[in-house]
Design a protein around this motif. Structure first.
Motif, short mmCIF file in Angstrom:
data_model
loop_
_atom_site.label_atom_id
_atom_site.label_comp_id
_atom_site.label_asym_id
_atom_site.label_seq_id
_atom_site.Cartn_x
_atom_site.Cartn_y
_atom_site.Cartn_z
N GLU A 107 0.82 -1.22 0.00
CA GLU A 107 0.00 0.00 0.00
C GLU A 107 0.86 1.27 0.00
N ILE A 108 1.90 1.26 0.85
CA ILE A 108 2.73 2.46 0.93
C ILE A 108 3.39 2.75 -0.41
N GLY A 109 3.87 1.71 -1.04
CA GLY A 109 4.47 1.89 -2.36
C GLY A 109 3.48 2.41 -3.37
N ALA A 110 2.25 1.89 -3.34
CA ALA A 110 1.24 2.35 -4.28
C ALA A 110 0.93 3.83 -4.06
N ALA A 111 0.80 4.22 -2.79
CA ALA A 111 0.50 5.63 -2.50
C ALA A 111 1.64 6.53 -2.97
N ARG A 112 2.86 6.07 -2.76
CA ARG A 112 4.00 6.90 -3.18
C ARG A 112 4.06 7.01 -4.70
N MET A 113 3.80 5.91 -5.38
CA MET A 113 3.80 5.97 -6.84
C MET A 113 2.75 6.97 -7.34
N GLN A 114 1.57 6.91 -6.73
CA GLN A 114 0.53 7.84 -7.14
C GLN A 114 0.95 9.28 -6.86
N ALA A 115 1.57 9.52 -5.69
CA ALA A 115 2.00 10.88 -5.35
C ALA A 115 3.04 11.39 -6.34
N ILE A 116 3.95 10.50 -6.76
CA ILE A 116 4.97 10.93 -7.71
C ILE A 116 4.34 11.38 -9.01
N PHE A 117 3.39 10.58 -9.51
CA PHE A 117 2.81 10.95 -10.79
C PHE A 117 1.92 12.18 -10.67
N GLU A 118 1.27 12.34 -9.53
CA GLU A 118 0.52 13.57 -9.33
C GLU A 118 1.42 14.78 -9.37
N ALA A 119 2.54 14.69 -8.65
CA ALA A 119 3.43 15.84 -8.57
C ALA A 119 4.14 16.08 -9.90
N GLN A 120 4.50 14.99 -10.60
CA GLN A 120 5.19 15.13 -11.87
C GLN A 120 4.26 15.65 -12.95
N LEU A 121 3.08 15.02 -13.02
CA LEU A 121 2.22 15.25 -14.18
C LEU A 121 1.15 16.30 -13.93
N GLY A 122 0.76 16.47 -12.69
CA GLY A 122 -0.33 17.39 -12.38
C GLY A 122 -0.13 18.78 -12.95
N PRO A 123 0.95 19.46 -12.59
CA PRO A 123 1.15 20.82 -13.10
C PRO A 123 1.27 20.86 -14.62
N VAL A 124 2.04 19.91 -15.19
CA VAL A 124 2.20 19.89 -16.65
C VAL A 124 0.85 19.77 -17.33
N THR A 125 0.05 18.82 -16.85
CA THR A 125 -1.24 18.58 -17.48
C THR A 125 -2.13 19.80 -17.38
N LEU A 126 -2.19 20.38 -16.20
CA LEU A 126 -3.03 21.56 -16.02
C LEU A 126 -2.60 22.69 -16.96
N GLY A 127 -1.32 22.78 -17.23
CA GLY A 127 -0.82 23.87 -18.06
C GLY A 127 -1.15 23.73 -19.53
#
Lengths: 186, 186
Positions: A107-127
């Motif tokens: 679970e911890i690994g899954a949450a971290r993977m999700q956090a990484i992609f949110e932080a990596q992709l979130g701003p780019v996508t919104l832009g």
DNA sequence: GCGACGTGTCAACACCTGTTGGCCTACAGT
DNA sequence: ACTGTAGGCCAACAGGTGTTGACACGTCGC
């Protein structure tokens, strides 16, 4: 000012061994005893420095995202830049490979993977995407293609995926990522 | 003619419990004791019927590929048909989810996953792609997108990937798969 | 009736796991 | 020079793992 302690080299050795073992074996099969043996110290040191196995994994899977400067470049090339960046990140060390191997059963690994992609992709996508409320779905689509290629190439090691040159991978995936980010919704 | 034995129901109960546990927990955390408890029998029965844990997993992860009739349909729609077929196959039972969870840390699972995609995609790819020698790479590209979406949606359960409707997933992925299969190499 | 066999349980083995506490050593501060 | 403390090792604990062999119950053929 924090002076260098003698234990810092031991901590570093443990973390390096842990990253290799997690990347090679996944969470359950990467035993603390094996990690300690690789690091050349006693298993109890791992407990003293990191509390327990989950704490060790949390420390060993910390990643500096190293986002590239993204705002300035022409949005037509953003797909290729993104694919290149992720391939770089995956090949520089085995932290992401370890995270991918672990997140499937932990679970911890899954949450971290999700956090990484949110932080990596979130701003780019919104832009770059046309409608802001579509951003999460578009980011998830990009993540699915990136993760799928990483799985095939670095974890499962499907021969055709391994034998493709890096430029070929970029040439094939970049238009996909570009479309997921910028094309109008189908 | 093989008459129905009394043990067949037990075998079936073990297999069903094993599929659920492997899909939920992965290979290492799915213990034989837990599977036997779910099936309502003694752990030693698992050994008697399947030899060892690897034999149990091999039996529990057998899949009838259920290829659709593919030759006749117009090749423009092959991407959508393929994505639909894989989503069907993933949602009908949890064998593929279990296989995906296991193959990341288990050699036998990885080999089986590769075999499935070779058998599923190999003929289709050879039939529709422009150059036969490009077929393996194109099949691997399709596999990467399919596996990545399955990972995001059914294993990691990224919220945006879960909340997308099935038609949305098909609408987004079908052009990607179509391009990987039929577009000229970039 | 009676032995053979299929179906099942029980208890145990040998091993490995994460984790803990006690003890030893060597260096730092005073 | 003495002492406190950080760094390290050793031995053990409690629990879980896959796996095995001996034993019990029922049903069938003869």
């Amino acid at each position: 000012m924090t002076t260098a302690r003698r234990s810092d080299t031991t901590r570093a050795a443990i973390l390096e061994a842990a990253r290799e073992r997690f990347a090679a074996d996944g969470y359950e099969r990467a035993t603390i005893r094996a990690i300690a043996r690789d690091a050349g110290i006693d298993p109890s040191m791992v407990m003293r420095y990191f509390g327990n196995k989950e704490g060790l994994f949390a420390a060993a899977s910390e990643i500096d995202l190293a986002l590239p400067a993204l705002g300035a470049l022409p949005s037509r090339h953003i797909g290729a830049v993104l694919v290149n960046h992720f391939l770089d990140r995956w090949e520089r060390d085995d932290v992401l490979t370890g995270l991918l191997r672990v997140c499937v059963t932990n679970e911890i690994g899954a949450a971290r993977m999700q956090a990484i992609f949110e932080a990596q992709l979130g701003p780019v996508t919104l832009g770059v995407c046309p409608e802001p409320e579509e951003a999460p779905a578009r980011a998830a689509l990009v993540a699915s293609q990136i993760l799928g290629m990483a799985l095939s190439r670095y974890v499962l090691r499907f021969p055709p995926a391994v034998e493709m040159s890096r430029d070929e991978v970029v040439a094939w995936l970049a238009p996909t990522v570009q479309r997921y980010l910028t094309a109008e919704a189908p």
